[in-house]
Scaffold this motif. Sequence first.
Motif, mmCIF file in Angstrom:
data_model
loop_
_atom_site.group_PDB
_atom_site.id
_atom_site.type_symbol
_atom_site.label_atom_id
_atom_site.label_comp_id
_atom_site.label_asym_id
_atom_site.label_seq_id
_atom_site.Cartn_x
_atom_site.Cartn_y
_atom_site.Cartn_z
ATOM 1 N N GLU A 48 -20.943 -7.715 -104.762
ATOM 2 C CA GLU A 48 -19.987 -6.635 -105.570
ATOM 3 C C GLU A 48 -19.254 -5.853 -104.068
ATOM 4 O O GLU A 48 -18.378 -5.869 -104.454
ATOM 5 C CB GLU A 48 -20.516 -6.544 -106.755
ATOM 6 C CG GLU A 48 -20.775 -6.723 -108.081
ATOM 7 C CD GLU A 48 -19.834 -7.606 -108.015
ATOM 8 O OE1 GLU A 48 -18.776 -7.360 -109.167
ATOM 9 O OE2 GLU A 48 -20.168 -9.250 -108.723
ATOM 10 N N GLU A 49 -20.262 -5.772 -103.798
ATOM 11 C CA GLU A 49 -19.683 -4.272 -102.601
ATOM 12 C C GLU A 49 -19.248 -5.367 -101.332
ATOM 13 O O GLU A 49 -17.938 -4.330 -101.172
ATOM 14 C CB GLU A 49 -20.994 -3.495 -102.108
ATOM 15 C CG GLU A 49 -21.949 -2.061 -103.496
ATOM 16 C CD GLU A 49 -22.646 -1.528 -102.919
ATOM 17 O OE1 GLU A 49 -23.067 -1.925 -101.368
ATOM 18 O OE2 GLU A 49 -23.230 -0.943 -103.014
ATOM 19 N N ALA A 52 -15.734 -5.796 -103.475
ATOM 20 C CA ALA A 52 -14.610 -5.030 -103.394
ATOM 21 C C ALA A 52 -14.489 -4.688 -102.201
ATOM 22 O O ALA A 52 -13.177 -4.164 -102.301
ATOM 23 C CB ALA A 52 -15.665 -3.456 -104.002
#
Length: 67
Positions: A48-49, A52
Amino acid sequence: MEHRLVELEIRLGLAENLVDELNLTVYRQQQQLDLLQEQLRHLHRQLEEGLAAGGRRPASEEIPPHY
């Protein structure tokens, strides 16, 4: 009658030992599951990081164009 009672006590003792072994096995498996779930959460956070931050892989992980 005495012999039957002794036989039942032996069977009960063996059954109790088996239940104890099975409980220990289940406990160990739960520990492994907990560890795997935590590792999966960690990997999910990393993914997810990365998404993002633009969704690009580091150059060392880039897939060559011929794939």
